[in-house]
Design an enzyme around this catalytic site. Structure first.
Site, PDB file in Angstrom:
ATOM      1  N   MET A 236     107.118  16.569  13.471  1.00  0.00           N
ATOM      2  CA  MET A 236     108.000  16.872  14.597  1.00  0.00           C
ATOM      3  C   MET A 236     108.864  18.112  14.350  1.00  0.00           C
ATOM      4  O   MET A 236     110.089  18.075  14.477  1.00  0.00           O
ATOM      5  CB  MET A 236     108.873  15.655  14.910  1.00  0.00           C
TER       6      MET A 236
ATOM      7  N   ASN B  47      97.779   8.433  12.582  1.00  0.00           N
ATOM      8  CA  ASN B  47      96.724   9.450  12.712  1.00  0.00           C
ATOM      9  C   ASN B  47      96.226   9.895  11.339  1.00  0.00           C
ATOM     10  O   ASN B  47      95.029  10.091  11.146  1.00  0.00           O
ATOM     11  CB  ASN B  47      97.215  10.643  13.536  1.00  0.00           C
TER      12      ASN B  47
ATOM     13  N   HIS C  31      98.723  16.183  20.290  1.00  0.00           N
ATOM     14  CA  HIS C  31      99.901  15.967  21.137  1.00  0.00           C
ATOM     15  C   HIS C  31      99.579  14.891  22.179  1.00  0.00           C
ATOM     16  O   HIS C  31      98.504  14.933  22.793  1.00  0.00           O
ATOM     17  CB  HIS C  31     100.295  17.278  21.816  1.00  0.00           C
TER      18      HIS C  31
ATOM     19  N   ILE D 127     106.180  25.023  13.574  1.00  0.00           N
ATOM     20  CA  ILE D 127     105.675  25.766  12.418  1.00  0.00           C
ATOM     21  C   ILE D 127     106.191  27.208  12.523  1.00  0.00           C
ATOM     22  O   ILE D 127     106.113  27.829  13.582  1.00  0.00           O
ATOM     23  CB  ILE D 127     104.132  25.742  12.401  1.00  0.00           C
TER      24      ILE D 127
ATOM     25  N   GLY E 153     102.336   7.703  10.612  1.00  0.00           N
ATOM     26  CA  GLY E 153     101.130   8.195   9.947  1.00  0.00           C
ATOM     27  C   GLY E 153      99.852   7.493  10.356  1.00  0.00           C
ATOM     28  O   GLY E 153      98.869   7.512   9.613  1.00  0.00           O
TER      29      GLY E 153
ATOM     30  N   ASN F  56      96.922  20.711  15.753  1.00  0.00           N
ATOM     31  CA  ASN F  56      97.921  19.700  16.127  1.00  0.00           C
ATOM     32  C   ASN F  56      97.333  18.721  17.132  1.00  0.00           C
ATOM     33  O   ASN F  56      96.402  19.059  17.871  1.00  0.00           O
ATOM     34  CB  ASN F  56      99.140  20.387  16.752  1.00  0.00           C
TER      35      ASN F  56
ATOM     36  N   LYS G  29     114.506  28.146   7.122  1.00  0.00           N
ATOM     37  CA  LYS G  29     113.174  27.616   7.438  1.00  0.00           C
ATOM     38  C   LYS G  29     112.112  28.321   6.593  1.00  0.00           C
ATOM     39  O   LYS G  29     111.166  27.699   6.120  1.00  0.00           O
ATOM     40  CB  LYS G  29     112.906  27.840   8.932  1.00  0.00           C
TER      41      LYS G  29
HETATM   42  C1  GAR Z   1     101.384  10.778  17.788  1.00  0.00           C
HETATM   43  O1  GAR Z   1     101.368  10.139  19.040  1.00  0.00           O
HETATM   44  C2  GAR Z   1     101.327  12.287  17.946  1.00  0.00           C
HETATM   45  O2  GAR Z   1     100.514  12.699  19.013  1.00  0.00           O
HETATM   46  C3  GAR Z   1     102.762  12.605  18.221  1.00  0.00           C
HETATM   47  O3  GAR Z   1     103.465  11.791  17.312  1.00  0.00           O
HETATM   48  C4  GAR Z   1     102.739  10.576  17.119  1.00  0.00           C
HETATM   49  C5  GAR Z   1     102.618  10.304  15.630  1.00  0.00           C
HETATM   50  O4  GAR Z   1     102.050   9.037  15.377  1.00  0.00           O
HETATM   51  N1  GAR Z   1     103.034  14.000  18.032  1.00  0.00           N
HETATM   52  C6  GAR Z   1     103.888  14.694  18.771  1.00  0.00           C
HETATM   53  O5  GAR Z   1     104.559  14.210  19.655  1.00  0.00           O
HETATM   54  C7  GAR Z   1     103.982  16.172  18.417  1.00  0.00           C
HETATM   55  N2  GAR Z   1     104.744  16.896  19.388  1.00  0.00           N
HETATM   56  P1  GAR Z   1     101.520   8.676  13.919  1.00  0.00           P
HETATM   57  O6  GAR Z   1     102.635   9.037  12.931  1.00  0.00           O
HETATM   58  O7  GAR Z   1     101.300   7.186  13.949  1.00  0.00           O
HETATM   59  O8  GAR Z   1     100.274   9.454  13.659  1.00  0.00           O
END
Ligand code: GAR
Length: 187
Positions: free
Chosen positions: A90, A14, A109, A93, A12, A107, A65
């Site tokens: 992960m 982000n 990525h 949707i 989390g 999103n 789902k």
């Molecule tokens: C981030 O690097 C995000 O870009 C990636 O998961 C991480 C979550 O970090 N997302 C993906 O790979 C989606 N396909 P966080 O939980 O510290 O925000």
């Protein structure tokens, strides 16, 4: 100011960056809910610490789902959520949420899409031996990391060092995500 929910499955960081930017007055939105499919994820603690409601339900406890997403949608509707912000969520949707939030799901990525979609994008990039990778913020559609791109930033790979590369990517993510949401909601 638009009300949004953050969906996350992991640490989390982000979510934290977006929340901090809102608090600092840099992002003109209101975080009203954190949704996670992983009740043990650290994002739950982060949300509690800053006083944001959490919805932590396992998709496996639903018959489909659609049923899982309907339960999430009920909560989003109750809180009048207008935007869904995916931050390390992960899971693809499905049609229930896509139908309820057309062009309102974003999103982030950890690659320069369309390179390295799907899981472990950083590992995929290191494995491929690219020298430059990056971060993409995009609208979500039914595909895997395929929706229209809102913003991208490049990050140089630290050769042979996944940990350092990942650190760089995360720092750029926090910056790019908050900046993009700020622009999106200011127009
Ligand atoms: C981030 O690097 C995000 O870009 C990636 O998961 C991480 C979550 O970090 N997302 C993906 O790979 C989606 N396909 P966080 O939980 O510290 O925000």
């Amino acid at each position: 100011t638009p009300k949004f929910a953050v969906f996350a499955s992991g640490s989390g960081s982000n979510f934290q960056a977006i929340h901090d930017a809102v608090k600092a007055g840099k992002v003109p939105g209101q975080a009203v809910l954190v949704v996670t499919d992983k009740p043990d994820a650290f994002v739950v603690e982060r949300a509690k610490k800053v006083g944001i409601k959490t919805l932590a339900i396992k998709p496996s406890s639903f018959s489909s789902k659609q049923a899982y997403e309907q339960a999430v949608l009920d909560k989003l509707s109750e809180l009048k959520v207008e935007w869904i912000i995916l931050a390390g969520y992960m899971r693809l949707i499905g049609d229930v949420l896509l139908g309820a939030y057309p062009n309102r799901i974003i999103n982030i990525h950890p690659s320069l899409l369309p390179s390295f979609p799907g899981k472990d994008a950083i590992g995929q990039a290191m494995e491929h031996g690219v020298k430059v990778t990056g971060v993409t913020v995009h609208y979500v559609d039914a595909g895997m990391d395929t929706g229209p791109i809102l913003a991208q930033a490049a990050v140089e790979v630290v050769s042979g060092n996944r940990e350092k590369t990942e650190e760089r990517i995360h720092a750029v993510e926090h910056e790019l995500y908050t900046k993009t949401l700020q622009q999106l909601w200011s127009r």
